[in-house]
Design an enzyme around this catalytic site. Structure first.
Site, mmCIF file in Angstrom:
data_model
loop_
_atom_site.group_PDB
_atom_site.id
_atom_site.type_symbol
_atom_site.label_atom_id
_atom_site.label_comp_id
_atom_site.label_asym_id
_atom_site.label_seq_id
_atom_site.Cartn_x
_atom_site.Cartn_y
_atom_site.Cartn_z
ATOM 1 N N ARG A 193 0.861 -1.181 0.000
ATOM 2 C CA ARG A 193 0.000 0.000 0.000
ATOM 3 C C ARG A 193 0.898 1.231 0.000
ATOM 4 N NH1 ARG A 193 2.497 1.767 3.437
ATOM 5 N NH2 ARG A 193 0.971 3.397 3.625
ATOM 6 N N GLY A 194 0.278 2.400 -0.198
ATOM 7 C CA GLY A 194 1.080 3.611 -0.360
ATOM 8 C C GLY A 194 1.189 3.906 -1.846
ATOM 9 N N ALA A 195 0.933 5.173 -2.198
ATOM 10 C CA ALA A 195 0.736 5.512 -3.612
ATOM 11 C C ALA A 195 1.889 5.103 -4.543
ATOM 12 C CB ALA A 195 0.433 7.004 -3.720
ATOM 13 N N GLN A 243 -1.552 2.081 9.930
ATOM 14 C CA GLN A 243 -0.264 2.198 9.228
ATOM 15 C C GLN A 243 0.759 2.957 10.067
ATOM 16 O OE1 GLN A 243 -3.244 2.828 7.851
ATOM 17 N NE2 GLN A 243 -3.326 2.338 5.683
ATOM 18 N N ARG A 248 -7.210 -0.284 -6.969
ATOM 19 C CA ARG A 248 -7.537 0.776 -5.992
ATOM 20 C C ARG A 248 -7.712 2.083 -6.773
ATOM 21 N NH1 ARG A 248 -4.219 1.048 -0.539
ATOM 22 N NH2 ARG A 248 -6.109 2.147 0.105
ATOM 23 N N ASN A 293 -5.021 12.521 0.745
ATOM 24 C CA ASN A 293 -4.130 11.650 1.522
ATOM 25 C C ASN A 293 -5.003 10.859 2.499
ATOM 26 O OD1 ASN A 293 -1.438 10.716 2.092
ATOM 27 N ND2 ASN A 293 -1.556 11.785 4.031
ATOM 28 N N LYS A 294 -4.367 10.021 3.264
ATOM 29 C CA LYS A 294 -5.074 9.140 4.200
ATOM 30 C C LYS A 294 -6.100 9.908 5.033
ATOM 31 C CE LYS A 294 -4.818 5.582 4.569
ATOM 32 N NZ LYS A 294 -5.814 4.752 3.806
ATOM 33 N N ASP A 313 -1.656 10.824 -1.993
ATOM 34 C CA ASP A 313 -2.064 9.809 -2.978
ATOM 35 C C ASP A 313 -2.446 10.428 -4.309
ATOM 36 O OD1 ASP A 313 -2.717 8.779 -0.116
ATOM 37 O OD2 ASP A 313 -2.370 7.034 -1.400
HETATM 38 O O1 MRU Z 1 -4.419 3.144 2.186
HETATM 39 P P1 MRU Z 1 -2.943 3.312 2.039
HETATM 40 O O2 MRU Z 1 -2.165 2.712 3.148
HETATM 41 O O3 MRU Z 1 -2.460 2.889 0.664
HETATM 42 O O4 MRU Z 1 -2.731 4.878 2.123
HETATM 43 C C1 MRU Z 1 -1.423 5.399 2.068
HETATM 44 C C2 MRU Z 1 -1.374 6.837 2.322
HETATM 45 O O5 MRU Z 1 -2.348 7.520 2.450
HETATM 46 C C3 MRU Z 1 -0.015 7.446 2.309
HETATM 47 O O6 MRU Z 1 0.090 8.439 3.267
HETATM 48 C C4 MRU Z 1 0.161 8.016 0.914
HETATM 49 O O7 MRU Z 1 0.067 6.985 -0.035
HETATM 50 C C5 MRU Z 1 1.397 8.716 0.733
HETATM 51 S S1 MRU Z 1 2.620 7.508 0.415
HETATM 52 C C6 MRU Z 1 4.074 7.998 0.071
#
Ligand code: MRU
Length: 353
Positions: free
Chosen positions: A56-58, A204, A99, A255-256, A245
């Site tokens: 996970r993470g963009a 996370q 996603r 973002n999250k 993201d």
């Molecule tokens: O749902 P996730 O864990 O994929 O969400 C990740 C985030 O929101 C991160 O903060 C975001 O991707 C920035 S990653 C460098």
């Protein structure tokens, strides 16, 4: 498979590994208790792995999808060497549906498509596609290193900072976006402590961010999201530093979920907000943040914690997993191409020109 059995060192920078024609992903759902890789042989399984949060993470999602395309190319060019494009195109659609919010996924698939467009049926697509996936991976690490320096330079003196979710090595090709800045700033003696929001419902912050920082011996304290306002009211925290993201053309930042709360609270207390994201996260096709598709996940993720039901029977939950922070609440967007202070449409267009 145990990470140690592969002779691959267990650290956050090695979460995405191309190994003997397979993709290995460090299973982020079981960290920090266990460090285990899952091996992937098909793009279908990669898409499922992304959906199920193995990775996970963009930026990490984008890199993973690019390797997923290589797996598809291996498969289709073996089974159907004179007609592999159609099957691969269907696989790419599947990956694109894994996603919706992180634009890096679509950006990486587009880069892979450009390579496919240079090839003919009958060509072996694997070498060039693998080269492109590895380039996407390596460029992301280089961007994170560059952003680390640029972001760290914005921090004056020594301060505590707060971050949300995980924007570290695990969420990227390595080093991290927000955590990349924190790593560089810590090395420069500018970080006294990192406060990490635990980040419900997937945690996370506690499972990944705190683990990464602790491994690097960077002082970290966990806090529940609801404690952020009290923390910022006490002083001593100079910056909120987060990843993203997707960033719209006017500088609005997805973002999250919970990032928006944090940005509002930060502005109230005069604490600056830094968003750290490579240009692969910027979507100039969307005029503003309200056009960003926000993923909603299973309410069960909120109604349970650590595999145990915590919501009363019959109770529902709302589970949007990202929010949009208006550009007006952002003090700086740090990219590998430079820093945009107080972002707006004009400044974003100049950066991306
Ligand atoms: O749902 P996730 O864990 O994929 O969400 C990740 C985030 O929101 C991160 O903060 C975001 O991707 C920035 S990653 C460098």
């Amino acid at each position: 498979m145990e990470a140690s059995s592969l002779n691959i060192s267990i650290n956050a920078d090695n979460a995405i590994v191309w190994h003997e024609d397979r993709l290995l992903l460090l299973d982020q759902r079981i960290l920090p208790e266990k460090a285990e890789f899952i091996g992937f042989d098909t793009p279908h399984l990669v898409a499922e792995g992304i959906r199920q949060m193995v990775v996970r993470g963009a930026p990490a999602i984008g890199i993973t999808a690019a390797y997923g395309v290589v797996l598809g190319a291996q498969l289709h060019s073996t089974v159907n060497p004179e007609n592999w494009k159609e099957g691969l195109s269907m696989d790419m659609q599947l990956l694109a549906q894994s996603r919706p919010t992180a634009v890096n996924l679509f950006w990486a698939l587009e880069r892979m498509q450009w390579v496919i467009d240079t090839l003919d049926e009958g060509d072996n697509p694997v070498p060039l596609l693998l080269q492109e996936a590895q380039a996407i991976h390596q460029e992301d690490i280089a961007a994170n290193r560059a952003m680390g320096e640029l972001g760290a330079a914005l921090i004056e003196g020594q301060t505590a900072v707060i971050t949300h979710c995980n924007a570290g090595a695990l969420a990227t090709g390595g080093y991290g976006t927000a955590l990349g800045v924190i790593r560089s700033a810590h090395r420069a003696g500018k970080i006294s402590r990192v406060f990490a929001d635990e980040t419900r419902p997937w945690l996370q912050g506690s499972r990944l961010t705190a683990w990464e920082l602790h491994q690097d011996s960077i002082p970290v304290s966990l806090l529940v999201e609801g404690a952020a306002a009290s923390l910022l009211s006490q002083g001593g925290v100079g910056w909120v530093i987060v990843g993203s993201d997707r960033i719209a053309a006017n500088g609005d930042v997805a973002n999250k979920i919970g990032t928006y709360n944090l940005a509002v609270v930060a502005r109230h207390h005069g604490v600056k907000v830094m968003v750290v994201a490579p240009t692969s996260t910027i979507d100039m096709s969307l005029a503003s943040g309200n056009q960003i598709p926000i993923e909603s996940r299973d309410p069960g993720e909120v109604l349970s914690c650590g595999g145990k039901r915590i919501g009363a029977d019959g109770v529902d939950a709302w589970n949007p997993v990202f929010d949009v922070t208006p550009a007006a609440l952002v003090d700086a967007i740090v990219t590998e191409r430079g820093v945009v202070h107080s972002p707006d449409a004009k400044k974003m267009a100049k950066l991306m020109a």
